[in-house]
Design a protein around this motif. Structure first.
Motif, PDB file in Angstrom:
ATOM      1  N   ARG A 150       8.725 -11.661  -7.221  1.00  0.00           N
ATOM      2  CA  ARG A 150       7.332 -11.527  -6.810  1.00  0.00           C
ATOM      3  C   ARG A 150       7.109 -10.139  -6.221  1.00  0.00           C
ATOM      4  N   PRO A 151       5.980  -9.519  -6.504  1.00  0.00           N
ATOM      5  CA  PRO A 151       5.781  -8.143  -6.035  1.00  0.00           C
ATOM      6  C   PRO A 151       5.540  -8.052  -4.541  1.00  0.00           C
ATOM      7  N   ASN A 152       5.990  -6.953  -3.964  1.00  0.00           N
ATOM      8  CA  ASN A 152       5.578  -6.593  -2.610  1.00  0.00           C
ATOM      9  C   ASN A 152       4.181  -6.003  -2.708  1.00  0.00           C
ATOM     10  N   ILE A 153       3.455  -6.019  -1.597  1.00  0.00           N
ATOM     11  CA  ILE A 153       2.078  -5.528  -1.587  1.00  0.00           C
ATOM     12  C   ILE A 153       1.866  -4.630  -0.387  1.00  0.00           C
ATOM     13  N   VAL A 154       1.424  -3.418  -0.647  1.00  0.00           N
ATOM     14  CA  VAL A 154       0.996  -2.507   0.427  1.00  0.00           C
ATOM     15  C   VAL A 154      -0.485  -2.251   0.217  1.00  0.00           C
ATOM     16  N   TYR A 155      -1.280  -2.756   1.144  1.00  0.00           N
ATOM     17  CA  TYR A 155      -2.737  -2.607   1.057  1.00  0.00           C
ATOM     18  C   TYR A 155      -3.154  -1.548   2.077  1.00  0.00           C
ATOM     19  N   ILE A 156      -3.575  -0.394   1.578  1.00  0.00           N
ATOM     20  CA  ILE A 156      -3.976   0.716   2.447  1.00  0.00           C
ATOM     21  C   ILE A 156      -5.493   0.753   2.537  1.00  0.00           C
ATOM     22  N   MET A 157      -6.013   0.625   3.744  1.00  0.00           N
ATOM     23  CA  MET A 157      -7.460   0.709   3.935  1.00  0.00           C
ATOM     24  C   MET A 157      -7.767   1.772   4.989  1.00  0.00           C
ATOM     25  N   SER A 158      -8.474   2.807   4.586  1.00  0.00           N
ATOM     26  CA  SER A 158      -8.974   3.785   5.546  1.00  0.00           C
ATOM     27  C   SER A 158     -10.354   3.328   6.003  1.00  0.00           C
ATOM     28  N   PHE A 207       8.702   7.070   0.510  1.00  0.00           N
ATOM     29  CA  PHE A 207       9.577   6.068   1.131  1.00  0.00           C
ATOM     30  C   PHE A 207       9.875   4.931   0.155  1.00  0.00           C
ATOM     31  N   LEU A 208       8.866   4.436  -0.523  1.00  0.00           N
ATOM     32  CA  LEU A 208       9.071   3.350  -1.477  1.00  0.00           C
ATOM     33  C   LEU A 208      10.024   3.777  -2.594  1.00  0.00           C
ATOM     34  N   LYS A 209       9.843   5.000  -3.071  1.00  0.00           N
ATOM     35  CA  LYS A 209      10.700   5.498  -4.159  1.00  0.00           C
ATOM     36  C   LYS A 209      12.140   5.671  -3.682  1.00  0.00           C
ATOM     37  N   GLU A 210      12.297   6.258  -2.509  1.00  0.00           N
ATOM     38  CA  GLU A 210      13.645   6.511  -1.976  1.00  0.00           C
ATOM     39  C   GLU A 210      14.403   5.211  -1.712  1.00  0.00           C
ATOM     40  N   ASN A 211      13.673   4.125  -1.459  1.00  0.00           N
ATOM     41  CA  ASN A 211      14.305   2.847  -1.151  1.00  0.00           C
ATOM     42  C   ASN A 211      14.239   1.850  -2.315  1.00  0.00           C
ATOM     43  N   ASN A 212      13.980   2.392  -3.510  1.00  0.00           N
ATOM     44  CA  ASN A 212      13.950   1.579  -4.734  1.00  0.00           C
ATOM     45  C   ASN A 212      12.965   0.414  -4.647  1.00  0.00           C
ATOM     46  N   LEU A 213      11.857   0.654  -3.986  1.00  0.00           N
ATOM     47  CA  LEU A 213      10.819  -0.367  -3.846  1.00  0.00           C
ATOM     48  C   LEU A 213       9.581  -0.057  -4.694  1.00  0.00           C
ATOM     49  N   ASP A 214       9.545   1.116  -5.292  1.00  0.00           N
ATOM     50  CA  ASP A 214       8.317   1.562  -5.940  1.00  0.00           C
ATOM     51  C   ASP A 214       7.966   0.770  -7.200  1.00  0.00           C
ATOM     52  N   GLU A 215       8.958   0.281  -7.937  1.00  0.00           N
ATOM     53  CA  GLU A 215       8.675  -0.413  -9.193  1.00  0.00           C
ATOM     54  C   GLU A 215       8.110  -1.814  -8.975  1.00  0.00           C
ATOM     55  N   ASN A 216       8.502  -2.465  -7.883  1.00  0.00           N
ATOM     56  CA  ASN A 216       8.062  -3.847  -7.655  1.00  0.00           C
ATOM     57  C   ASN A 216       7.099  -3.959  -6.477  1.00  0.00           C
ATOM     58  N   THR A 217       6.402  -2.878  -6.161  1.00  0.00           N
ATOM     59  CA  THR A 217       5.433  -2.902  -5.066  1.00  0.00           C
ATOM     60  C   THR A 217       4.058  -2.481  -5.573  1.00  0.00           C
ATOM     61  N   ILE A 218       3.090  -3.337  -5.348  1.00  0.00           N
ATOM     62  CA  ILE A 218       1.697  -3.009  -5.650  1.00  0.00           C
ATOM     63  C   ILE A 218       1.155  -2.191  -4.485  1.00  0.00           C
ATOM     64  N   VAL A 219       0.657  -1.001  -4.764  1.00  0.00           N
ATOM     65  CA  VAL A 219       0.065  -0.153  -3.727  1.00  0.00           C
ATOM     66  C   VAL A 219      -1.425  -0.031  -4.011  1.00  0.00           C
ATOM     67  N   ILE A 220      -2.229  -0.467  -3.054  1.00  0.00           N
ATOM     68  CA  ILE A 220      -3.686  -0.445  -3.174  1.00  0.00           C
ATOM     69  C   ILE A 220      -4.232   0.549  -2.162  1.00  0.00           C
ATOM     70  N   TYR A 221      -5.095   1.448  -2.605  1.00  0.00           N
ATOM     71  CA  TYR A 221      -5.792   2.332  -1.662  1.00  0.00           C
ATOM     72  C   TYR A 221      -7.289   2.114  -1.785  1.00  0.00           C
ATOM     73  N   THR A 222      -7.924   1.871  -0.637  1.00  0.00           N
ATOM     74  CA  THR A 222      -9.371   1.692  -0.618  1.00  0.00           C
ATOM     75  C   THR A 222      -9.895   2.054   0.762  1.00  0.00           C
ATOM     76  N   SER A 223     -11.191   1.857   0.954  1.00  0.00           N
ATOM     77  CA  SER A 223     -11.826   2.049   2.254  1.00  0.00           C
ATOM     78  C   SER A 223     -12.662   0.815   2.553  1.00  0.00           C
ATOM     79  N   ASP A 224     -13.042   0.654   3.810  1.00  0.00           N
ATOM     80  CA  ASP A 224     -13.837  -0.530   4.146  1.00  0.00           C
ATOM     81  C   ASP A 224     -15.261  -0.421   3.622  1.00  0.00           C
TER      82      ASP A 224
END
Length: 530
Positions: A27-35, A337-354
């Protein structure tokens, strides 16, 4: 015989446990970035040429960029409530920044927890109460502070030394590094920046205050061909922005020059914000800003109103975009950081704003309106396993859809109560059609900025808005012919058929989303009874 069954049971338990771990690993990891208040115009991947955001742009190059992502209510706390619940403001109860949010209701983080995810919320949430659904939380109090901010870390108040954007990034990376590696994770990484009053990091102030930024074509908009709401809103850069808190003119100079502050908290904002700095930080800040203010002081007696507007716009952009620079730095650190720790392929990274934000368009700052700069939010998503690098989409996705989409990726059933829907198949190319219209509501009036209550609908081409409460005005815009929304064509005979179609579509969507005029009256009564 009993021993045989015990052995079989143990083997079966071990098999199921192993299978569960294997399933969790997939199952993917999820990083939700909200500025906060980050207008899409201030992300270079959107092509407006204001600034450069090399790291946020990486998400567009390696994933998908949405051109028409929007919010359901362009205001900080209500937007976050919609994110968590997947429900419109009038359903989840957080209609404005003052209403209480009921943390006891379901949110997507709670559901992820229940299905084996480790969860965290780090940064700004702007809602009272202890966040529910998170194994770890480190949140700013209310709007938070840029320098040496206070956080509530798992219920305990702590003042941290440093710059808020960097601290939020530090804590996010630290949490990921020390997570339970047997579980997939979801972290909500929420930046305060670029929210008002825009204090950039010291490393960025010299370069950004030295720049001159291109003015928007509508900076001196006079609002002819628009209704009362646009004409009476209090968000004009010249008239309504504060001199000390926003533009950083020292309070003593504000008095000396006889500058009229629109806001009672103007000088207090300056003193409180800069007063949080230590001696070294303040000295570095003053070494850059004091010469700017002395130059302004010398020019002020001979400046016209137009000159002042232009000066204030540049001051606004220098600080606003300066705060964005640190947000971009943080995104770069996260992706590395995700790439260096081999997390980049199985992590969904979302960038948005409120929500979106006015960067001088129509002479404005802030948001709230259903007009494009406020309604639209940046949205960039990277997930190499499913999303083709360099993709773009014009789908009418909303923040209402974030919770269902995240649950979809996590393999968790989407509750029927959620009003949004997953746009996963838009991102992986399995579907082209999503929805033909989005619905919007806004309630915080009378209040700061005095943007009238309204609701409306937007399709690919048209937008219909109804302003109500102390007004009863309709506006219709043809976004293809008039992308800057300068001409209300509601009463134009040439749009009679379109107007009728949009009214029918509005009635239908309000029924589908369970909104009504009775809801509006109920919220108005709550305000009057306070």
């Amino acid at each position: 015989m009993i021993r045989f069954y015990l052995i079989i049971t143990a083997l079966l338990f071990g098999f199921l446990s192993h299978a569960q771990k294997q399933g969790s690993a997939k199952r993917p990891n999820i990083v939700y970035i909200m500025s906060d208040d980050h207008g899409y115009q201030a992300i270079s991947a959107y092509g407006y040429g204001l600034n450069k955001t090399a790291n946020i742009d990486r998400l567009a190059k390696e994933g998908i960029l949405f051109n028409r992502a929007t919010v359901t209510n362009s205001l900080c706390a209500p937007s976050r409530a919609v994110l968590l619940t997947g429900k419109h403001s009038y359903i989840n109860g957080k209609i404005d920044n003052e209403a209480k949010f009921n943390w006891d209701q379901d949110n997507f983080a709670k559901l992820l927890q229940q299905h084996g995810y480790q969860t965290a919320l780090i940064g700004k949430i702007h809602m009272d109460g202890i966040p529910q659904g998170f194994d770890h939380s480190a949140v700013l109090i209310d709007q938070g502070e840029y320098y040496n901010p206070n956080f509530i870390i798992n219920g305990e108040k702590q003042q941290l030394q440093g710059y808020v954007t960097d601290l939020t990034t530090d804590m996010t990376l630290d949490w990921i590094a020390h997570r339970d590696t047997n579980k997939p994770f979801c972290v909500l990484y929420h930046q305060k920046a670029p929210h008002r009053e825009w204090l950039p990091a010291l490393r960025h102030i010299k370069s950004y205050t030295a720049q001159t930024f291109k003015e928007p074509a509508t900076l001196f908009d006079d609002f002819s061909n628009r209704g009362t709401a646009a004409k009476t809103a209090e968000m004009n850069i010249l008239k309504h922005m504060s001199w000390a808190g926003d533009n950083k003119v020292p309070p003593a100079m504000v008095d000396e020059l006889g500058l009229k502050s629109f806001l009672t908290w103007d000088k207090a904002a300056f003193n409180n914000n800069l007063g949080r700095m230590n001696a070294a930080e303040r000295a570095a800040w003053d070494s850059v800003y004091n010469p700017i203010m002395e130059e302004f002081k010398a020019k002020y007696p001979n400046m016209s109103q137009e000159d002042l507007m232009r000066w204030r716009y540049q001051r606004y952009m220098q600080d606003y975009l300066g705060t964005v620079a640190a947000v971009d730095d943080g995104v770069g650190r996260l992706l590395d950081f995700l790439k260096e720790n081999n997390l980049d392929e199985n992590t969904i990274v979302i960038y948005t704003s409120d929500q979106g934000f006015y960067l001088g368009e129509h002479g404005w700052f802030d948001k709230r309106f259903m007009y494009e700069e406020s309604l639209r939010t940046p949205l960039l998503i990277r997930y190499p396993k499913e999303i083709t690098a360099g993709s773009k989409s014009d789908a009418l996705v909303q923040n209402l859809d974030f919770a269902p989409t995240i649950l979809d990726y996590a393999g968790v059933e989407i509750p029927k109560e959620m009003q949004g829907k997953s746009f996963r198949k838009i991102m992986n190319g399995k579907e082209k059609k999503f929805r033909d219209a989005i619905y919007y509501t806004y309630y915080e009036y009378p209040s700061i900025h005095m943007v009238k209550r309204h609701y409306g609908i937007r399709t690919d081409r048209y937008k219909l808005i109804h302003f109500y409460y102390d007004a009863d005005e309709w506006e219709l815009y043809d976004l293809e012919k008039d992308p800057q929304e300068m001409h209300n064509v509601y009463s134009d005979p040439a749009y009679r058929k379109i107007r009728s179609q949009m009214h029918k579509k509005l009635d239908k969507i309000r029924k589908e989303y369970k909104d009504s005029n009775e809801n509006n009256q109920r919220f108005i009564s709550q305000i009057k009874n306070k």
